[in-house]
Design an enzyme around this catalytic site. Structure first.
Site, PDB file in Angstrom:
ATOM      1  N   LYS A  22       0.858  -1.208   0.000  1.00  0.00           N
ATOM      2  CA  LYS A  22       0.000   0.000   0.000  1.00  0.00           C
ATOM      3  C   LYS A  22       0.885   1.246   0.000  1.00  0.00           C
ATOM      4  CE  LYS A  22      -1.507   1.509   4.101  1.00  0.00           C
ATOM      5  NZ  LYS A  22      -1.210   2.915   4.468  1.00  0.00           N
ATOM      6  N   ASN A  23       1.939   1.239   0.804  1.00  0.00           N
ATOM      7  CA  ASN A  23       2.749   2.445   0.964  1.00  0.00           C
ATOM      8  C   ASN A  23       3.704   2.679  -0.193  1.00  0.00           C
ATOM      9  OD1 ASN A  23       1.335   2.937   3.239  1.00  0.00           O
ATOM     10  ND2 ASN A  23       2.958   2.416   4.678  1.00  0.00           N
ATOM     11  N   ARG A  92      -4.967  10.413   4.718  1.00  0.00           N
ATOM     12  CA  ARG A  92      -3.992  11.501   4.836  1.00  0.00           C
ATOM     13  C   ARG A  92      -2.915  11.416   3.758  1.00  0.00           C
ATOM     14  NH1 ARG A  92      -2.618  12.953   9.040  1.00  0.00           N
ATOM     15  NH2 ARG A  92      -0.522  13.626   8.451  1.00  0.00           N
ATOM     16  N   CYS A 116      -4.422  12.376  13.316  1.00  0.00           N
ATOM     17  CA  CYS A 116      -5.049  11.039  13.230  1.00  0.00           C
ATOM     18  C   CYS A 116      -4.787  10.361  14.572  1.00  0.00           C
ATOM     19  CB  CYS A 116      -4.480  10.272  12.046  1.00  0.00           C
ATOM     20  SG  CYS A 116      -2.983   9.409  12.403  1.00  0.00           S
ATOM     21  N   ARG A 121       0.837  14.433  13.294  1.00  0.00           N
ATOM     22  CA  ARG A 121       1.290  14.186  11.912  1.00  0.00           C
ATOM     23  C   ARG A 121       1.191  15.443  11.039  1.00  0.00           C
ATOM     24  NH1 ARG A 121      -0.854   8.476   9.944  1.00  0.00           N
ATOM     25  NH2 ARG A 121       0.937   8.618   8.532  1.00  0.00           N
ATOM     26  N   PRO A 122       1.899  16.483  11.418  1.00  0.00           N
ATOM     27  CA  PRO A 122       1.873  17.715  10.619  1.00  0.00           C
ATOM     28  C   PRO A 122       2.521  17.494   9.250  1.00  0.00           C
ATOM     29  CG  PRO A 122       3.598  17.818  12.268  1.00  0.00           C
ATOM     30  CD  PRO A 122       2.835  16.571  12.552  1.00  0.00           C
ATOM     31  N   ASP A 124       4.335  20.207   7.954  1.00  0.00           N
ATOM     32  CA  ASP A 124       5.152  21.427   7.849  1.00  0.00           C
ATOM     33  C   ASP A 124       6.425  21.216   7.037  1.00  0.00           C
ATOM     34  OD1 ASP A 124       5.734  19.725  10.107  1.00  0.00           O
ATOM     35  OD2 ASP A 124       7.247  21.192  10.681  1.00  0.00           O
ATOM     36  N   LEU A 125       7.008  20.035   7.137  1.00  0.00           N
ATOM     37  CA  LEU A 125       8.274  19.801   6.414  1.00  0.00           C
ATOM     38  C   LEU A 125       8.039  19.731   4.903  1.00  0.00           C
ATOM     39  CD1 LEU A 125       9.890  17.157   8.806  1.00  0.00           C
ATOM     40  CD2 LEU A 125      10.229  19.642   8.773  1.00  0.00           C
ATOM     41  N   ASP A 307       5.503   0.540  11.910  1.00  0.00           N
ATOM     42  CA  ASP A 307       4.250  -0.073  11.445  1.00  0.00           C
ATOM     43  C   ASP A 307       4.108  -1.528  11.864  1.00  0.00           C
ATOM     44  OD1 ASP A 307       4.134   1.735   8.271  1.00  0.00           O
ATOM     45  OD2 ASP A 307       3.683   2.308  10.330  1.00  0.00           O
ATOM     46  N   LEU A 329       8.781   7.283  16.654  1.00  0.00           N
ATOM     47  CA  LEU A 329       8.351   8.073  15.492  1.00  0.00           C
ATOM     48  C   LEU A 329       7.058   8.839  15.718  1.00  0.00           C
ATOM     49  CD1 LEU A 329      10.533   6.250  14.092  1.00  0.00           C
ATOM     50  CD2 LEU A 329       9.214   6.562  12.037  1.00  0.00           C
ATOM     51  N   ARG A 399      -8.317  -0.670   5.278  1.00  0.00           N
ATOM     52  CA  ARG A 399      -7.561   0.366   4.571  1.00  0.00           C
ATOM     53  C   ARG A 399      -6.238  -0.181   4.048  1.00  0.00           C
ATOM     54  NH1 ARG A 399      -6.412   5.420   7.772  1.00  0.00           N
ATOM     55  NH2 ARG A 399      -5.200   5.597   5.872  1.00  0.00           N
TER      56      ARG A 399
HETATM   57  C1  EPZ Z   1       4.534   7.050   6.311  1.00  0.00           C
HETATM   58  O1  EPZ Z   1       3.723   8.042   6.908  1.00  0.00           O
HETATM   59  C2  EPZ Z   1       3.673   5.799   6.218  1.00  0.00           C
HETATM   60  N1  EPZ Z   1       2.509   6.067   5.371  1.00  0.00           N
HETATM   61  C3  EPZ Z   1       3.219   5.385   7.618  1.00  0.00           C
HETATM   62  O2  EPZ Z   1       2.492   4.168   7.490  1.00  0.00           O
HETATM   63  C4  EPZ Z   1       4.453   5.117   8.468  1.00  0.00           C
HETATM   64  O3  EPZ Z   1       4.047   4.805   9.780  1.00  0.00           O
HETATM   65  C5  EPZ Z   1       5.340   6.381   8.484  1.00  0.00           C
HETATM   66  O4  EPZ Z   1       5.677   6.762   7.137  1.00  0.00           O
HETATM   67  C6  EPZ Z   1       6.643   6.148   9.238  1.00  0.00           C
HETATM   68  O5  EPZ Z   1       7.360   5.089   8.645  1.00  0.00           O
HETATM   69  C7  EPZ Z   1       2.663   6.041   4.032  1.00  0.00           C
HETATM   70  O6  EPZ Z   1       3.749   5.797   3.508  1.00  0.00           O
HETATM   71  C8  EPZ Z   1       1.437   6.287   3.213  1.00  0.00           C
HETATM   72  P1  EPZ Z   1       6.477  10.520   8.269  1.00  0.00           P
HETATM   73  P2  EPZ Z   1       4.216   9.588   6.909  1.00  0.00           P
HETATM   74  O7  EPZ Z   1       6.243  11.781   7.525  1.00  0.00           O
HETATM   75  O8  EPZ Z   1       4.990   9.876   5.688  1.00  0.00           O
HETATM   76  C9  EPZ Z   1       6.800  13.826  11.633  1.00  0.00           C
HETATM   77  C10 EPZ Z   1       0.673   2.734   7.746  1.00  0.00           C
HETATM   78  O9  EPZ Z   1       0.390   2.104   8.759  1.00  0.00           O
HETATM   79  N2  EPZ Z   1       6.567  14.800  10.565  1.00  0.00           N
HETATM   80  O10 EPZ Z   1       7.665   9.683   7.883  1.00  0.00           O
HETATM   81  O11 EPZ Z   1       3.017  10.412   7.199  1.00  0.00           O
HETATM   82  C11 EPZ Z   1       5.565  12.944  11.881  1.00  0.00           C
HETATM   83  O12 EPZ Z   1       4.662  13.586  12.748  1.00  0.00           O
HETATM   84  C12 EPZ Z   1       1.100   4.175   7.846  1.00  0.00           C
HETATM   85  O13 EPZ Z   1       0.694   2.255   6.598  1.00  0.00           O
HETATM   86  C13 EPZ Z   1       6.600  16.169  10.880  1.00  0.00           C
HETATM   87  O14 EPZ Z   1       6.795  16.550  12.030  1.00  0.00           O
HETATM   88  O15 EPZ Z   1       5.182   9.610   8.148  1.00  0.00           O
HETATM   89  C14 EPZ Z   1       6.165  11.700  12.490  1.00  0.00           C
HETATM   90  O16 EPZ Z   1       6.372  11.916  13.865  1.00  0.00           O
HETATM   91  C15 EPZ Z   1       0.821   4.732   9.226  1.00  0.00           C
HETATM   92  N3  EPZ Z   1       6.391  17.067   9.889  1.00  0.00           N
HETATM   93  C16 EPZ Z   1       7.537  11.586  11.797  1.00  0.00           C
HETATM   94  O17 EPZ Z   1       7.800  12.881  11.231  1.00  0.00           O
HETATM   95  C17 EPZ Z   1       6.174  16.681   8.590  1.00  0.00           C
HETATM   96  O18 EPZ Z   1       5.999  17.564   7.719  1.00  0.00           O
HETATM   97  C18 EPZ Z   1       7.556  10.558  10.661  1.00  0.00           C
HETATM   98  O19 EPZ Z   1       6.464  10.859   9.828  1.00  0.00           O
HETATM   99  C19 EPZ Z   1       6.148  15.302   8.289  1.00  0.00           C
HETATM  100  C20 EPZ Z   1       6.355  14.389   9.287  1.00  0.00           C
END
Ligand code: EPZ
Length: 420
Positions: A22-23, A92, A116, A121-122, A124-125, A307, A329, A399
């Protein structure tokens, strides 16, 4: 709404076929917005998030067909650049259309995903990086309003935190940008690697694939020709089925997997006393008589994946001793703890650490799914529990897991899906 009824105590055996990731599928579906040709995608998982993403592409004007495994998508006639709240709130990962739409059309409105269950899960980056590439971004009534009338320009993006979809958004934006982009502190997940590989097959010059530093030469706004591709195997689904076999101390074989993508998971299973045999794209789990306690700290790839944290917590309830799981994370990814406790698990929380006392006889109960991976942990606990368990709100499971109860029943479980 559906619920799953599970009768515990049944050992598993036989073969399970792992679906496409999925990812990996979601960013690649978004990448079709960068192309001028019809794209053929195989091995897509037939899960709700994939269907939601395809309906989002159609809402934007794409022509798309999906038969549950194969998709044909053409986005040449896309005109719409607004991803509405109603879709984004359900998934999202819709944020992944931000980079491609902005790079291709020079403007777009994408609803903010909002928080969520597992955390704020902002994004901002994502936004800071696009501003570095010349975008003007404002937030208006819950929507990200992004403008880059002259197109995006290549830049050096140094992510303050490793972000998977943030990296994917910028890879796709950089693919169409004017000039070269360098992404530092990039995510290295296999799903990010496949996105880079598909784009490089489409002629995008990308250096450093699979590392934390990517260099991408943009096409100066030229749309791409993306050849057909096959979605990689879902490493998280594989980890989930390995935990299912482990918690039942059963021997099963996983097919259609890439064992290189699950090394951290396999190491933890070995520490817990299990062994395995790899034979090409199959892997046989060798059960352990005694499950050893484990210590896990989640990390970005190639570290232990967040995950699969909940699934290992369910397994840890059966270990001979106390296990510790630290979630680094997400700030709230222990929603499964309360439900596991209702099944009799002894779990103590200390900030982002969970201390799990083992050798626990889990008892069937009515439990509530809260997020995708927490739900799968409840399924694993229910397989082991004495008696019957009903897991409610399993739309979370649907999902990201294709035909979960069918695959587990084929392995010998006793699961039924019913309407509330
Ligand atoms: C991806 O989410 C995956 N989803 C998630 O899988 C997975 O848990 C996550 O990466 C971590 O491996 C998809 O690939 C569709 P991140 P993502 O941005 O990209 C912070 C599942 O179960 N952050 O790597 O949303 C954030 O809050 C899902 O399939 C910021 O602060 O995760 C988190 O603490 C759940 N600002 C950390 O970084 C930002 O702009 C990692 O988040 C972006 C992220």
């Amino acid at each position: 709404m559906d619920f799953l009824w599970i009768k515990g105590g049944r050992r598993l055996n036989g073969n399970v076929y792992i679906s496409g990731s999925k990812n990996a599928a979601l960013p690649l579906l978004s990448a079709t917005l960068l192309a001028k040709n019809q794209i053929e995608i195989s091995n897509l998982p037939n899960v709700v998030d994939v269907k939601t993403f395809i309906s989002l592409l159609k809402m934007l004007g794409a022509e798309a067909s999906f038969d549950g495994k194969y998709a044909k998508i053409e986005t040449l006639r896309v005109q719409e650049t607004r991803a509405i709240y109603d879709i984004v709130r359900k998934m999202r990962a819709s944020i992944l259309v931000l980079g491609p739409l902005l790079a291709r059309f020079g403007h777009c409105e994408v609803s903010l995903p909002g928080g969520c269950a597992i955390g704020a899960r902002p994004v901002d980056l994502h936004l800071k990086a696009l501003e570095k590439m010349g975008a003007e971004i404002s937030i208006q009534s819950g929507y990200i309003n992004a403008r880059a009338p002259l197109g995006l320009k290549g830049a050096v993006i140094d992510f303050a935190k490793i972000t998977v979809t943030g990296t994917e958004n910028i890879i796709m934006a950089a693919a169409l940008a004017h000039g070269k982009s360098t992404i530092l502190n990039a995510a290295r997940e296999p799903e990010v690697v496949q996105l880079c590989e598909v784009l490089s097959c489409a002629g995008v010059q990308i250096q450093g694939i699979g590392t934390n530093e990517l260099e991408i030469q943009g096409s100066d706004g030229e749309l791409l020709e993306i050849p057909p591709f096959k979605i990689i195997s879902d490493r998280i689904e594989a980890g989930t089925y390995l935990c299912a076999a482990a918690i039942m101390q059963s021997c099963i074989t996983l097919n259609d997997i890439n064992s290189l993508h699950i090394q951290a998971i396999l190491q933890k299973l070995q520490q817990a006393g299990f062994d395995y045999k790899v034979n090409g794209d199959s892997l046989e789990l060798i059960p352990s008589k005694v499950i050893q306690p484990i210590e896990i700290t989640t990390a970005e790839y190639p570290g232990f994946p967040t995950d699969v944290q909940a699934q290992f917590m369910a397994l840890a309830t059966q270990a001979e001793g106390t296990s510790i799981i630290e979630e680094r994370l997400f700030e709230n990814r222990f929603m499964h703890v309360g439900e596991l406790q209702r099944m009799g698990a002894y779990i103590e929380l200390d900030g982002n650490k969970a201390i799990i006392k083992g050798a626990c006889q889990l008892l069937g109960a009515d439990v509530m799914a809260t997020d995708l991976r927490a739900s799968s942990a409840l399924v694993l606990a229910a397989l082991r529990a004495k008696g019957e368990t009903r897991i409610h709100r399993i739309y979370h499971l649907d999902r990201g897991y294709e035909r979960l109860e069918e695959k587990l029943n084929r392995l010998g479980a006793e699961i039924q899906r019913s309407k509330e």
